[in-house]
Design an enzyme around this catalytic site. Structure first.
Site, PDB file in Angstrom:
ATOM      1  N   ASP A 186       0.187 -19.376   2.269  1.00  0.00           N
ATOM      2  CA  ASP A 186       0.664 -18.133   1.952  1.00  0.00           C
ATOM      3  C   ASP A 186      -0.182 -17.367   0.982  1.00  0.00           C
ATOM      4  O   ASP A 186      -0.624 -18.090   0.030  1.00  0.00           O
ATOM      5  CB  ASP A 186       2.140 -18.382   1.259  1.00  0.00           C
ATOM      6  N   GLU A 270       0.742 -16.483   8.138  1.00  0.00           N
ATOM      7  CA  GLU A 270       1.596 -15.314   8.700  1.00  0.00           C
ATOM      8  C   GLU A 270       0.554 -14.106   9.019  1.00  0.00           C
ATOM      9  O   GLU A 270      -0.347 -13.798   8.352  1.00  0.00           O
ATOM     10  CB  GLU A 270       2.407 -14.870   7.325  1.00  0.00           C
ATOM     11  N   CYS A 323      15.831 -19.969   2.213  1.00  0.00           N
ATOM     12  CA  CYS A 323      16.139 -21.430   1.521  1.00  0.00           C
ATOM     13  C   CYS A 323      15.867 -22.564   2.614  1.00  0.00           C
ATOM     14  O   CYS A 323      16.113 -22.175   3.863  1.00  0.00           O
ATOM     15  CB  CYS A 323      17.309 -21.421   0.966  1.00  0.00           C
ATOM     16  N   CYS A 325      18.114 -24.575   3.191  1.00  0.00           N
ATOM     17  CA  CYS A 325      19.268 -24.658   3.710  1.00  0.00           C
ATOM     18  C   CYS A 325      19.819 -23.714   4.818  1.00  0.00           C
ATOM     19  O   CYS A 325      20.785 -23.667   5.360  1.00  0.00           O
ATOM     20  CB  CYS A 325      20.620 -24.744   2.559  1.00  0.00           C
ATOM     21  N   CYS A 341      18.876 -20.688  -4.936  1.00  0.00           N
ATOM     22  CA  CYS A 341      19.994 -20.348  -3.701  1.00  0.00           C
ATOM     23  C   CYS A 341      21.297 -20.535  -4.232  1.00  0.00           C
ATOM     24  O   CYS A 341      21.810 -21.429  -5.169  1.00  0.00           O
ATOM     25  CB  CYS A 341      19.400 -21.269  -2.654  1.00  0.00           C
ATOM     26  N   CYS A 344      23.279 -23.517  -1.777  1.00  0.00           N
ATOM     27  CA  CYS A 344      23.130 -25.023  -2.098  1.00  0.00           C
ATOM     28  C   CYS A 344      22.420 -25.397  -3.490  1.00  0.00           C
ATOM     29  O   CYS A 344      22.587 -26.512  -3.836  1.00  0.00           O
ATOM     30  CB  CYS A 344      22.088 -25.700  -0.978  1.00  0.00           C
ATOM     31  N   ASP A 351       6.203 -18.642  -3.744  1.00  0.00           N
ATOM     32  CA  ASP A 351       4.846 -18.948  -3.003  1.00  0.00           C
ATOM     33  C   ASP A 351       4.877 -20.231  -2.178  1.00  0.00           C
ATOM     34  O   ASP A 351       4.678 -20.264  -1.116  1.00  0.00           O
ATOM     35  CB  ASP A 351       3.837 -18.823  -3.741  1.00  0.00           C
TER      36      ASP A 351
END
Length: 369
Positions: A186, A270, A323, A325, A341, A344, A351
């Protein structure tokens, strides 16, 4: 495989005069072709083809008042017409902006040599038509067929020759894509690159570290009388600093991408909309200073040379907001470096989370998860 090689030229006074003449001729032909095409369209909406312009150029060179055009290689002048044609193509197809007339005061000037270029690595010399053998600084060698060459003059008065070469294809054994040897990357402003294994590369901020000096030199240029020798000296000092910044950035990108290609078998990145990111007025300078477009292109070809894998994922994946989850934090701001989050309760460093999500998305596309 086609690859480019760039070398510094050291010209004597005669050769420097010849190169400057050719640069001026190439610029003149480009502007003449552009003006001819614009006038023809304005007159009766006709399009003048590159072939027609080349025929007219041959007639133009026979006129006594344009004899100086014969000091250039014919193919170099024709290449200027081809470049003008490509500029129009980009304008119509890619909406890149209407072609502009070239100025001799522009920081970068180039002239192409489509054929008959030679290089002698042992003697440290390069050959192009009508100029002959020129002294070059050989930084690396190659084996292959030379396709084209371009001589460039920078704003600081330095000369370079760029040579495109068709290299003999060397079969490199492709490494398999494995979860254990893959890494997600990233990139960002605060930290240049964050890896899914937790390692980071700090942003060197080449432009920001020299911004104060740049402003001083820019102010000196603006205060000098246009056309004066003092202004020319001030402009050159400013150009030298810009060149140093660009060289530092490129050196950093080369060293960084080489290290990554040596360390990892697979990199997953990306597909960023860099052109769109630069439109952000508050962040455009910082984003441009990163050189992300060059970073990704260098990384891709270096991974291929090492037999590694370069994988891109879609740019619309919420990499820093998703996240583990599965919950997406839609309220996350750019200033939020760490977030928790609400579903969760897990706490994430944005990053590192993005790098791990990028890796996960990439491996999922390869059916490895």
């Amino acid at each position: 495989m086609i690859k480019g090689f760039k070398y510094r030229l050291y010209l004597n006074s005669t050769q420097e005069h010849q190169v400057n003449q050719m640069l001026g001729n190439a610029r003149f032909v480009y502007n003449w072709a552009l003006q001819t095409r614009i006038e023809a369209y304005q007159k009766d909406k006709t399009k003048v083809s590159a072939f027609t312009l080349m025929t007219e150029l041959t007639k133009l060179k026979k006129k006594p008042e344009y004899e100086w055009l014969n000091l250039s290689v014919a193919q170099s002048l024709q290449q200027s017409i081809v470049n003008m044609e490509k500029a129009f193509t980009r304008f119509f197809r890619e909406k890149k902006g209407f072609p502009k007339f070239k100025s001799k005061h522009k920081s970068r000037q180039v002239v192409g040599f489509p054929q008959n270029t030679k290089i002698d690595f042992e003697a440290g010399k390069a050959f192009v038509n009508k100029i002959g053998w020129m002294r070059v600084r050989v930084s690396r060698t190659f084996e292959g067929k030379i396709k084209t060459a371009t001589i460039e003059k920078t704003a600081t008065g330095k000369y370079y020759i760029s040579i495109t070469v068709e290299l003999t294809d060397v079969k490199v054994k492709q490494k398999p894509v494995k979860k254990e040897t893959a890494v997600g990357i990233d990139t960002g402003i605060k930290t240049f690159a964050t890896f899914s294994d937790g390692s980071e590369i700090e942003n060197p901020k080449h432009l920001k570290s020299s911004l104060k000096r740049l402003k001083v030199l820019s102010k000196r240029v603006s205060r000098k009388v246009k056309g004066s020798n003092n202004r020319k000296k001030a402009v050159k000092k400013l150009a030298v600093l810009h060149e140093k910044i660009a060289n530092r950035r490129l050196d950093f990108l080369h060293k960084t991408t080489t290290a990554i290609a040596k360390q990892y078998d697979t990199v997953i990145v990306e597909n960023l909309n860099i052109a769109g990111m630069i439109k952000n007025r508050k962040l455009s300078q910082s984003i441009a200073d990163l050189g992300l477009g060059r970073f990704y292109s260098l990384l891709e070809y270096k991974m291929q040379e090492k037999g590694g894998n370069y994988i891109e994922i879609g740019r619309f994946e919420p990499s820093s907001r998703l996240c583990t989850c599965g919950t997406i934090n839609k309220e996350l701001q750019l200033s939020d470096r760490v977030w928790t989050c609400g579903n969760c309760g897990a706490t994430h460093e944005r990053d590192l989370l993005a790098a791990n999500n990028i890796k996960r998305f990439g491996l999922k596309e390869q059916n490895l998860i």
